[in-house]
Design a protein around this motif. Structure first.
Motif, PDB file in Angstrom:
ATOM      1  N   VAL A   1      54.984  38.912  13.680  1.00 38.04           N
ATOM      2  CA  VAL A   1      54.752  37.759  14.478  1.00 38.04           C
ATOM      3  C   VAL A   1      54.044  36.610  13.467  1.00 38.04           C
ATOM      4  O   VAL A   1      53.269  36.817  12.914  1.00 38.04           O
ATOM      5  N   ALA A   2      54.903  35.556  13.411  1.00 38.94           N
ATOM      6  CA  ALA A   2      54.375  34.300  12.581  1.00 38.94           C
ATOM      7  C   ALA A   2      53.308  33.496  13.423  1.00 38.94           C
ATOM      8  O   ALA A   2      52.477  33.030  12.749  1.00 38.94           O
ATOM      9  N   SER A   3      53.648  33.049  14.806  1.00 37.59           N
ATOM     10  CA  SER A   3      52.810  31.976  15.232  1.00 37.59           C
ATOM     11  C   SER A   3      52.570  32.462  16.964  1.00 37.59           C
ATOM     12  O   SER A   3      53.571  32.992  17.226  1.00 37.59           O
ATOM     13  N   VAL A   4      51.764  32.062  17.495  1.00 35.94           N
ATOM     14  CA  VAL A   4      51.590  32.170  18.751  1.00 35.94           C
ATOM     15  C   VAL A   4      50.774  31.123  19.293  1.00 35.94           C
ATOM     16  O   VAL A   4      49.752  30.723  19.195  1.00 35.94           O
ATOM     17  N   ALA A   5      51.570  30.259  20.387  1.00 36.17           N
ATOM     18  CA  ALA A   5      50.944  28.964  20.530  1.00 36.17           C
ATOM     19  C   ALA A   5      51.169  28.749  22.141  1.00 36.17           C
ATOM     20  O   ALA A   5      51.973  29.273  22.627  1.00 36.17           O
ATOM     21  N   TYR A   6      49.990  28.089  22.766  1.00 43.13           N
ATOM     22  CA  TYR A   6      50.121  28.043  24.114  1.00 43.13           C
ATOM     23  C   TYR A   6      50.470  26.565  24.626  1.00 43.13           C
ATOM     24  O   TYR A   6      50.346  25.654  24.035  1.00 43.13           O
ATOM     25  N   ASP A   7      51.268  26.855  25.563  1.00 40.76           N
ATOM     26  CA  ASP A   7      52.030  25.581  26.026  1.00 40.76           C
ATOM     27  C   ASP A   7      51.276  25.304  27.249  1.00 40.76           C
ATOM     28  O   ASP A   7      51.578  26.096  28.582  1.00 40.76           O
ATOM     29  N   GLU A   8      50.293  24.375  27.486  1.00 50.09           N
ATOM     30  CA  GLU A   8      49.417  24.106  28.476  1.00 50.09           C
ATOM     31  C   GLU A   8      50.169  23.662  29.804  1.00 50.09           C
ATOM     32  O   GLU A   8      49.868  24.363  30.948  1.00 50.09           O
ATOM     33  N   PRO A   9      50.959  22.782  29.660  1.00 48.23           N
ATOM     34  CA  PRO A   9      51.665  22.544  31.006  1.00 48.23           C
ATOM     35  C   PRO A   9      52.341  23.677  31.745  1.00 48.23           C
ATOM     36  O   PRO A   9      52.308  24.049  32.782  1.00 48.23           O
ATOM     37  N   GLN A  10      52.948  24.464  30.895  1.00 47.20           N
ATOM     38  CA  GLN A  10      53.838  25.556  31.258  1.00 47.20           C
ATOM     39  C   GLN A  10      52.990  26.908  31.587  1.00 47.20           C
ATOM     40  O   GLN A  10      53.465  27.896  32.187  1.00 47.20           O
ATOM     41  N   ARG A  11      51.635  26.810  30.916  1.00 47.23           N
ATOM     42  CA  ARG A  11      50.864  27.912  31.133  1.00 47.23           C
ATOM     43  C   ARG A  11      51.564  29.381  30.537  1.00 47.23           C
ATOM     44  O   ARG A  11      51.350  30.376  31.012  1.00 47.23           O
TER      45      ARG A  11
END
Ligand code: NA7
Length: 567
Positions: free
Chosen positions: A134-144
């Motif tokens: 796993v290289a990155s883990v990013a939060y998508d606020e509008p989509q939760r």
């Protein structure tokens, strides 16, 4: 043989340079309930627990099999220093009754076989993708939703992420000039090649004398033509007295397994078979202390030895009595008084750095083919094509083994580009040290759980027991959220700050924080110096986590499903 070139060295840092793209994200694909990162004991149990709860789960593992630490650390002599009957899962009575441990302390191969057995028995592999870093883990606020991107560029989305990345999984190779020029082979202990490495007739250098180095050194010494050990700081090593388990003893232990597990859960360290002391070392006469230390030495258990008295880790004068006992053992074991003195630690209280348990470690220095180099007085200046130079002397070797440890506790999390609300990077948020609530969550990173994260008992406990507690807590939390229609959970910044203050306050009553160790990050140049584990005791910590959950997840912010997030 594993020829460590610059390329290999770069691989150890692959995540620093990996250039992933998000192009492969299928926006239309159905998000998963949860992504689990890592298929060590934390990841495996997470997969088991959450799938049993009916959630869709995908686990990613960089290695090509389950086992985590026990998959990576296959160096000679690798074994656990918590007893096998305790260092194992307690979630399944059938599993603990049927699995047969052969040794008091299991070797790496036996623990790996156990992990594989668990994966097969509970049909976990179909949820795990191996060779997937796993290289990155990013939060998508509008989509939760969290977007999890692999080093290959592939990506998935999930509502929850569980980081089972381990506390000791980011190896550290010190920056010694000239490594690229070395014509021999170099290996980091936790990136050991598959299959046996034959040291027969070879000249070998080991750098590092922590728990790993002290396990490797006696084994390599048996076959190497010559072994040079570069010791910067000596460590205290108690004899492990490892042995075959006697079937009758195992049967009687297994007859009371559930009670022993419960006892472990209600203990200080997550280990059932240790009676907590009520006396100070200073309450006893020197003769009484000697007898007590000797009895515990003969038991061959590092946590038991440190539980000789109730103040060994809080009172320096008490600690000195135990430290001096071990120094006497070292002087008795090592024939050359100068070598013995060099092996005697004087720079830290016993136990304030990880106490090691070894097999004939000190005796190994009596062998004619083993040489100890004082790398404190004569630091390794450079590596040449033929070997290492320290104190102006070149030591010619064929193989260099780096037993130089890890970027512990935060390394594996910082290595992944984790971004929470507003695109804030976890590495940035932790630039002055890790801050968590209960070691389980970080404010600003909703629905992302750490398993045995900093601020939890983690490495200061029987870690499998702590893993089970965290995963059970998370599973219960997700179930409670589902039942009550909540879609989001996040640590409250104030609760987090109070927890961090409590973790520090508890640590400050002990001898740990003043000692340079990987517990405090002091082994990594430039790393903020913070004592990372929670040392308030397993029983107290568990009780607190349970109370928090029972009290409506006190200190966490919950939001109902389907509600748009504030911008
Ligand atoms: P540790 O305990 O961090 O030990 C690493 C060792 O490497 C330690 O003796 C270090 O000396 C030594 N080291 C690191 N860099 C250098 C350089 N440049 N020169 C000489 N010596 C160096 O790691 P382990 O893998 O042994 O154990 C980690 C944990 O894994 C262990 O506690 C168990 O919980 C499992 P230093 O002390 O920094 O002077």
């Amino acid at each position: 043989m594993y020829a460590c070139t610059d390329k290999k060295r770069q691989e150890l840092r692959v995540l620093e340079t990996s250039n992933v793209t998000l192009e492969t994200i299928g926006a239309a694909a159905q998000p998963l309930d949860a992504v689990v990162v890592g298929a060590g004991f934390a990841g495996m149990y997470s997969v088991h627990r959450l799938t049993r709860q009916g959630l869709s789960v995908q686990c990613f593992e960089a290695g090509d099999d389950v086992g985590g630490t026990w998959w990576w650390n296959r160096y000679p002599g690798a074994q656990c220093d918590v007893e096998s009957l305790e260092y194992s899962y307690g979630f399944s009575e059938e599993l603990q009754q049927s699995w047969r441990w052969t040794r008091k302390y299991a070797a790496q191969a036996e623990i790996l076989a156990y992990a594989r057995h668990v994966a097969d028995r509970f049909d976990l592999r179909r949820h795990i993708r191996f060779g997937a870093r796993v290289a990155s883990v990013a939060y998508d606020e509008p989509q939760r939703l969290w977007t999890v991107v692999l080093a290959t560029g592939e990506a998935v989305r999930a509502r929850f992420v569980l980081m089972g990345t381990g506390n000791l999984s980011t190896p550290r190779v010190p920056d010694i000039p000239g490594l690229a020029d070395f014509k021999g082979t170099w290996i980091h202990s936790s990136r050991w090649p598959k299959g046996e490495v034959d040291f027969t007739g070879k000249r070998v250098a080991v750098i590092g004398t922590g728990s790993t180095g002290i396990q490797i050194i006696p084994v390599v010494a048996r076959t190497a033509r010559q072994l040079v050990v570069f010791q910067r700081s000596p460590n205290f090593v108690v004899q492990a007295f490892n042995r075959d388990l006697d079937p009758q003893g195992v049967a009687s232990y297994k007859a009371k397994y559930p009670q022993m597990r419960e006892r472990a859960r209600q203990s200080e360290l997550g280990v059932a078979d240790i009676d907590m002391p009520t006396r100070s070392a200073l309450d006893d006469t020197p003769e009484q202390r000697e007898a007590r230390y000797e009895a515990l030495w003969q038991r061959g258990s590092h946590p038991a030895f440190l539980c000789a008295y109730n103040d060994l880790l809080v009172n320096k004068a008490s600690n000195d009595t135990a430290a001096e006992f071990v120094r006497r053992k070292i002087r008795a074991a090592v024939k050359d008084p100068k070598v013995a003195e060099l092996l005697c630690p004087h720079d830290h209280p016993i136990g304030a750095k990880r106490l090691c348990a070894g097999t004939d470690y000190y005796e190994t220095y009596n062998r004619p083919n083993v040489k100890l180099v004082d790398a404190r007085a004569h630091p390794i200046e450079k590596i040449t094509a033929r070997g290492l130079v320290s104190g102006g002397v070149e030591h010619e070797v064929d193989v260099i083994i780096f037993a130089t440890g890890f970027d512990a506790m935060t390394g594996a999390l910082r290595e992944i580009d984790i971004r929470g609300r507003g695109g804030v990077a976890l590495a940035q948020q932790w630039s002055s040290g890790p801050a968590t609530y209960l070691g389980l969550m970080v404010a600003g990173f909703p629905n992302l759980f750490l398993i045995t994260g900093p601020g939890s008992p983690s490495v200061k406990s029987n870690v499998i027991l702590s893993i089970e507690q965290h995963v059970d807590w998370i599973a219960r939390c997700l179930d409670d959220m589902r039942r009550t229609g909540q879609g989001l959970i996040e640590a409250d910044p104030l609760a987090q700050a109070q927890w961090v203050a409590h973790v520090n306050e508890v640590a400050d009553r002990t001898l740990y924080p003043q000692t340079d160790s990987w517990y405090t990050g002091a082994n990594v140049p430039g790393k903020p110096r913070v004592f990372m584990p929670y040392v308030g005791g397993i029983a107290r910590y568990r009780r607190h986590c349970d109370e928090v959950a029972a009290d409506g997840y006190r200190g966490f912010r919950l939001q109902p499903s389907g509600v748009a997030q504030p911008a």
